[in-house]
Design a protein around this motif. Structure first.
Motif, PDB file in Angstrom:
ATOM      1  N   GLN A 148      43.038 -42.430  -8.385  1.00  0.00           N
ATOM      2  CA  GLN A 148      42.236 -43.658  -8.298  1.00  0.00           C
ATOM      3  C   GLN A 148      43.053 -44.900  -8.647  1.00  0.00           C
ATOM      4  O   GLN A 148      42.583 -46.021  -8.485  1.00  0.00           O
ATOM      5  CB  GLN A 148      41.005 -43.558  -9.201  1.00  0.00           C
ATOM      6  CG  GLN A 148      40.000 -42.543  -8.701  1.00  0.00           C
ATOM      7  CD  GLN A 148      38.719 -42.532  -9.504  1.00  0.00           C
ATOM      8  OE1 GLN A 148      38.215 -43.564  -9.905  1.00  0.00           O
ATOM      9  NE2 GLN A 148      38.182 -41.351  -9.742  1.00  0.00           N
ATOM     10  N   TRP A 157      36.666 -38.600  -6.827  1.00  0.00           N
ATOM     11  CA  TRP A 157      35.812 -38.412  -8.012  1.00  0.00           C
ATOM     12  C   TRP A 157      35.812 -36.963  -8.480  1.00  0.00           C
ATOM     13  O   TRP A 157      35.558 -36.683  -9.633  1.00  0.00           O
ATOM     14  CB  TRP A 157      34.367 -38.831  -7.718  1.00  0.00           C
ATOM     15  CG  TRP A 157      34.203 -40.290  -7.414  1.00  0.00           C
ATOM     16  CD1 TRP A 157      35.147 -41.274  -7.551  1.00  0.00           C
ATOM     17  CD2 TRP A 157      33.030 -40.944  -6.903  1.00  0.00           C
ATOM     18  NE1 TRP A 157      34.633 -42.478  -7.156  1.00  0.00           N
ATOM     19  CE2 TRP A 157      33.338 -42.309  -6.763  1.00  0.00           C
ATOM     20  CE3 TRP A 157      31.757 -40.492  -6.564  1.00  0.00           C
ATOM     21  CZ2 TRP A 157      32.418 -43.241  -6.295  1.00  0.00           C
ATOM     22  CZ3 TRP A 157      30.832 -41.425  -6.097  1.00  0.00           C
ATOM     23  CH2 TRP A 157      31.163 -42.789  -5.964  1.00  0.00           C
TER      24      TRP A 157
ATOM     25  N   LEU B 172      40.412 -44.117 -17.408  1.00  0.00           N
ATOM     26  CA  LEU B 172      40.373 -44.464 -15.983  1.00  0.00           C
ATOM     27  C   LEU B 172      40.521 -45.973 -15.775  1.00  0.00           C
ATOM     28  O   LEU B 172      41.138 -46.406 -14.806  1.00  0.00           O
ATOM     29  CB  LEU B 172      39.088 -43.946 -15.335  1.00  0.00           C
ATOM     30  CG  LEU B 172      39.018 -42.427 -15.174  1.00  0.00           C
ATOM     31  CD1 LEU B 172      37.753 -42.004 -14.452  1.00  0.00           C
ATOM     32  CD2 LEU B 172      40.214 -41.902 -14.396  1.00  0.00           C
ATOM     33  N   THR B 173      39.983 -46.754 -16.707  1.00  0.00           N
ATOM     34  CA  THR B 173      40.179 -48.203 -16.623  1.00  0.00           C
ATOM     35  C   THR B 173      41.663 -48.512 -16.754  1.00  0.00           C
ATOM     36  O   THR B 173      42.205 -49.349 -16.026  1.00  0.00           O
ATOM     37  CB  THR B 173      39.394 -48.917 -17.753  1.00  0.00           C
ATOM     38  OG1 THR B 173      38.036 -48.527 -17.659  1.00  0.00           O
ATOM     39  CG2 THR B 173      39.500 -50.424 -17.652  1.00  0.00           C
ATOM     40  N   GLY B 176      43.723 -48.167 -13.667  1.00  0.00           N
ATOM     41  CA  GLY B 176      43.434 -49.096 -12.568  1.00  0.00           C
ATOM     42  C   GLY B 176      42.309 -48.657 -11.660  1.00  0.00           C
ATOM     43  O   GLY B 176      42.180 -49.172 -10.548  1.00  0.00           O
ATOM     44  N   ALA B 177      41.479 -47.702 -12.103  1.00  0.00           N
ATOM     45  CA  ALA B 177      40.358 -47.250 -11.270  1.00  0.00           C
ATOM     46  C   ALA B 177      39.309 -48.356 -11.165  1.00  0.00           C
ATOM     47  O   ALA B 177      39.199 -49.206 -12.057  1.00  0.00           O
ATOM     48  CB  ALA B 177      39.725 -45.998 -11.870  1.00  0.00           C
ATOM     49  N   SER B 178      38.534 -48.339 -10.069  1.00  0.00           N
ATOM     50  CA  SER B 178      37.478 -49.335  -9.894  1.00  0.00           C
ATOM     51  C   SER B 178      36.330 -49.037 -10.859  1.00  0.00           C
ATOM     52  O   SER B 178      36.236 -47.931 -11.401  1.00  0.00           O
ATOM     53  CB  SER B 178      36.952 -49.295  -8.458  1.00  0.00           C
ATOM     54  OG  SER B 178      36.291 -48.062  -8.248  1.00  0.00           O
ATOM     55  N   ARG B 179      35.443 -50.008 -11.007  1.00  0.00           N
ATOM     56  CA  ARG B 179      34.296 -49.822 -11.901  1.00  0.00           C
ATOM     57  C   ARG B 179      33.415 -48.660 -11.418  1.00  0.00           C
ATOM     58  O   ARG B 179      33.009 -47.807 -12.200  1.00  0.00           O
ATOM     59  CB  ARG B 179      33.480 -51.121 -11.928  1.00  0.00           C
ATOM     60  CG  ARG B 179      32.337 -51.113 -12.913  1.00  0.00           C
ATOM     61  CD  ARG B 179      31.455 -52.309 -12.678  1.00  0.00           C
ATOM     62  NE  ARG B 179      32.071 -53.539 -13.137  1.00  0.00           N
ATOM     63  CZ  ARG B 179      31.843 -54.075 -14.334  1.00  0.00           C
ATOM     64  NH1 ARG B 179      31.024 -53.482 -15.158  1.00  0.00           N
ATOM     65  NH2 ARG B 179      32.423 -55.192 -14.695  1.00  0.00           N
ATOM     66  N   THR B 180      33.188 -48.623 -10.090  1.00  0.00           N
ATOM     67  CA  THR B 180      32.361 -47.541  -9.540  1.00  0.00           C
ATOM     68  C   THR B 180      33.042 -46.193  -9.755  1.00  0.00           C
ATOM     69  O   THR B 180      32.403 -45.215 -10.147  1.00  0.00           O
ATOM     70  CB  THR B 180      32.139 -47.763  -8.023  1.00  0.00           C
ATOM     71  OG1 THR B 180      31.824 -49.121  -7.824  1.00  0.00           O
ATOM     72  CG2 THR B 180      31.053 -46.886  -7.476  1.00  0.00           C
ATOM     73  N   GLY B 181      34.344 -46.153  -9.489  1.00  0.00           N
ATOM     74  CA  GLY B 181      35.092 -44.905  -9.669  1.00  0.00           C
ATOM     75  C   GLY B 181      35.018 -44.430 -11.105  1.00  0.00           C
ATOM     76  O   GLY B 181      34.840 -43.232 -11.377  1.00  0.00           O
ATOM     77  N   PHE B 184      31.436 -42.966 -11.787  1.00  0.00           N
ATOM     78  CA  PHE B 184      31.135 -41.681 -11.160  1.00  0.00           C
ATOM     79  C   PHE B 184      32.136 -40.582 -11.523  1.00  0.00           C
ATOM     80  O   PHE B 184      31.822 -39.405 -11.382  1.00  0.00           O
ATOM     81  CB  PHE B 184      31.013 -41.842  -9.635  1.00  0.00           C
ATOM     82  CG  PHE B 184      29.703 -42.446  -9.244  1.00  0.00           C
ATOM     83  CD1 PHE B 184      28.570 -41.661  -9.129  1.00  0.00           C
ATOM     84  CD2 PHE B 184      29.583 -43.814  -9.047  1.00  0.00           C
ATOM     85  CE1 PHE B 184      27.350 -42.218  -8.807  1.00  0.00           C
ATOM     86  CE2 PHE B 184      28.367 -44.390  -8.728  1.00  0.00           C
ATOM     87  CZ  PHE B 184      27.238 -43.585  -8.601  1.00  0.00           C
ATOM     88  N   SER B 185      33.320 -40.954 -11.980  1.00  0.00           N
ATOM     89  CA  SER B 185      34.299 -39.924 -12.363  1.00  0.00           C
ATOM     90  C   SER B 185      34.203 -39.572 -13.839  1.00  0.00           C
ATOM     91  O   SER B 185      34.418 -38.420 -14.214  1.00  0.00           O
ATOM     92  CB  SER B 185      35.724 -40.407 -12.075  1.00  0.00           C
ATOM     93  OG  SER B 185      35.865 -40.760 -10.745  1.00  0.00           O
TER      94      SER B 185
END
Lengths: 287, 263
Positions: A148, A157, B172-173, B176-181, B184-185
């Motif tokens: 991601q 996901w 995850l932040t 660089g993951a998106s907020r939605t990612g 849901f992850s």
């Protein structure tokens, strides 16, 4: 600069310098006071005057300035509450500093918009003290989450939704940390050392240029801790990544780092080559 | 042996304010009893009537078992569809209503208020509203159950997501993951056991509700029960009540079994 050992040249633009595109875009004034470290080329991290306090109380970080050149291994040592973890989180803007300037991978990330910040973060692997994996998911799903950094969407996901190429890449990363045979295992059934290796595999999935590790072996037994540190050392040798880590293990700091930085009560107390340090002097940092 | 120090009092002496609160609460309860008119003589007077109705209920009349079974199936289907729709709609609403996940405090408060509205208005009132809006039948009942489910699941989904470990989300932040990612992850998988638990409870609740909704014409077996009672066919009513009891019992047992298997 506080550290005399970093190899730097003067002939390229500083991430904080007046002519840098970030500053030009932000319209910030180009006063000398705001110009940053003088020699920044090849710096993966440059921090200037970093301050942070919580709830207006005593500063956790009190004007830290330092620079880390590409390919260097840096250990940050200091007692509990010295500000090590806060410093690393501020460097990624996971915590917003009160003041000071930060350049990560050559880009000034102060006030950087979220979307651009995500792009910079995507090149930095961050390994936490507690692995911070999703314990109910398999090792493979957790490693796929690392993708991601460069892609978004439901495909990343969960392993069941991931494209074949991504699954194969994740298996390769698990293989590098010696856990391919545990790909289907849920993380909550793995040992602490195995979980930390899965976290490293997740960071590898990012194809990082720079790895930051916040006390990566603090929750592991000595043998698992040694294994994990060896893994980081191997990554540095094979991939040439920059590595900044915090540790309470002075032997790890001396063995695995080129350079030691000591923090005491939020201030930079020590900055020098790791091999040149006297263990007795290092212990004073903890007093 | 003499103890070194005397033990503390068994009960703390209440402050004047606390004491006043206790007195007022007690007075209100007594006043409420008086106002609703619950009295032993009245209960005793009603006992023969209760005995008479119970006597007429047994043995239950199995002659309409076929139509009762079909109505019971419709009742359960209303509960299933209403719960499924409610659960699916609850998830995005719960994300927007969660303190730590909502993109903006105004959106968070607005969504919380909407969920509270769905929860605080009773399902029977929603059913009356939908009977007028879409007409008599199971659609009205299903929509009422859906709103009631959103009110129930929306709140508990949001709370369970707020209680998840922040570590995976931070990780995850950081990459660089998106907020939605990130949601849901990292958040949804952690909250999944709670989601399943809440959804199964919601199905149990919806099954019980769907029986009552028929009383106002919103489909299901409730209308059969009402007709039987209105026509004084207490033996038929007993058969319907037993059928409802069996349905609720089966749903509760299956959902308990699923809970232990899935979670």
């Amino acid at each position: 600069m506080p550290w005399e050992g970093a190899s730097m040249t003067n002939n390229e633009t500083s991430p904080f310098a007046p002519g840098h595109p970030d500053r030009a875009a932000s319209g910030a004034p180009s006063s000398t006071a705001q110009a940053g470290p003088e020699t920044e080329v090849g710096l993966d991290l440059a921090v200037e005057g970093l301050r942070k306090s919580f709830d207006g109380k005593k500063a956790i970080l009190d004007g830290i300035s330092l620079a880390v050149p590409r390919g260097q291994a840096v250990a940050i040592i200091g007692s509990n509450g010295a500000g090590k973890s806060t410093f690393l989180r501020c460097c990624m803007r996971l915590i917003e500093p009160d003041s000071g300037r930060i350049a990560l991978l050559g880009e000034n990330i102060d006030h950087m918009p979220r979307r651009r910040l995500r792009r910079v973060r995507s090149q930095v692997g961050f390994v936490f003290q507690r692995h911070n994996l999703v314990s109910r998911l398999s090792a493979l799903s957790n490693v796929i989450h690392g993708a991601q950094a460069h892609h978004s969407g439901p495909c990343y996901w969960h392993q069941a939704l991931a494209p074949k190429a991504v699954r194969e890449q994740a298996m390769h990363c698990l293989d590098r940390v010696g856990l391919a045979h545990l790909a289907r295992q849920r993380v909550d059934s793995l040992s602490g050392g195995q979980s930390q290796r899965v976290a490293i595999a997740r960071a590898l999935m990012q194809r990082p240029r720079f790895v930051i590790a916040d006390e990566p072996v603090a929750s592991l037994d000595p043998s698992a801790g040694e294994e994990v540190m060896e893994m980081f050392a191997e990554l540095m040798r094979s991939d040439g990544i920059t590595f900044v880590f915090t540790s309470h293990h002075l032997d790890h700091a001396i063995s695995y780092a080129d350079r030691l930085i000591g923090l005491r009560q939020g201030r930079l107390e020590l900055d020098g080559l790791a091999k040149a340090q006297d263990i007795a002097v290092l212990r004073e940092i903890y007093e | 042996m003499t103890p070194v120090s005397a033990p503390p009092n068994r009960f703390e002496r209440p402050s004047a304010l606390t004491f006043l609160f206790y007195v007022l609460a007690l007075a209100f309860i007594v006043w409420s009893f008086n106002n609703v008119g619950v009295s032993i003589p009245r209960l005793v007077d009603g006992l023969p009537n209760i005995g008479r109705i119970l006597g007429q209920m047994f043995p239950p009349d199995p002659s309409r078992l076929g139509p009762i079974s079909l109505a019971l199936l419709e009742t359960f289907q209303m509960a299933v569809v209403g719960t499924a729709l409610g659960v699916v709609i609850s998830l995005p609403l719960a994300i927007l209503a969660s303190r730590s996940l909502s993109p903006h405090p105004i959106i968070q408060h607005a969504t919380r208020s909407l969920i509270s509205l769905f929860r605080t208005v009773p399902d029977l009132v929603w059913a009356l509203f939908f009977v007028i809006a879409v007409g008599l039948g199971p659609v009205a009942g299903t929509l009422a159950i859906m709103l009631d489910t959103i009110g129930f699941c929306g709140r508990f989904f949001a709370e369970s997501m707020e209680e998840t470990d922040k570590g995976p989300r931070e990780a995850l932040t950081a990459l660089g993951a998106s907020r939605t990612g990130t949601v849901f992850s990292a958040v949804v998988p952690q909250a999944m056991p709670s989601f399943i638990n809440t959804s199964l409870f919601s199905l149990e609740k919806a099954t019980r509700s769907s029986v009552i909704l028929g009383l106002v014409g919103a489909g299901g077996i409730g209308i059969e029960l009402k007709v039987a009672m209105d026509l004084f066919l207490y033996d038929l009513a007993a058969a319907i009540i037993i059928a409802i009891f069996l349905l609720v019992l089966v749903v509760e047992h299956v959902s308990s079994w699923l809970r232990t298997k899935i979670i």
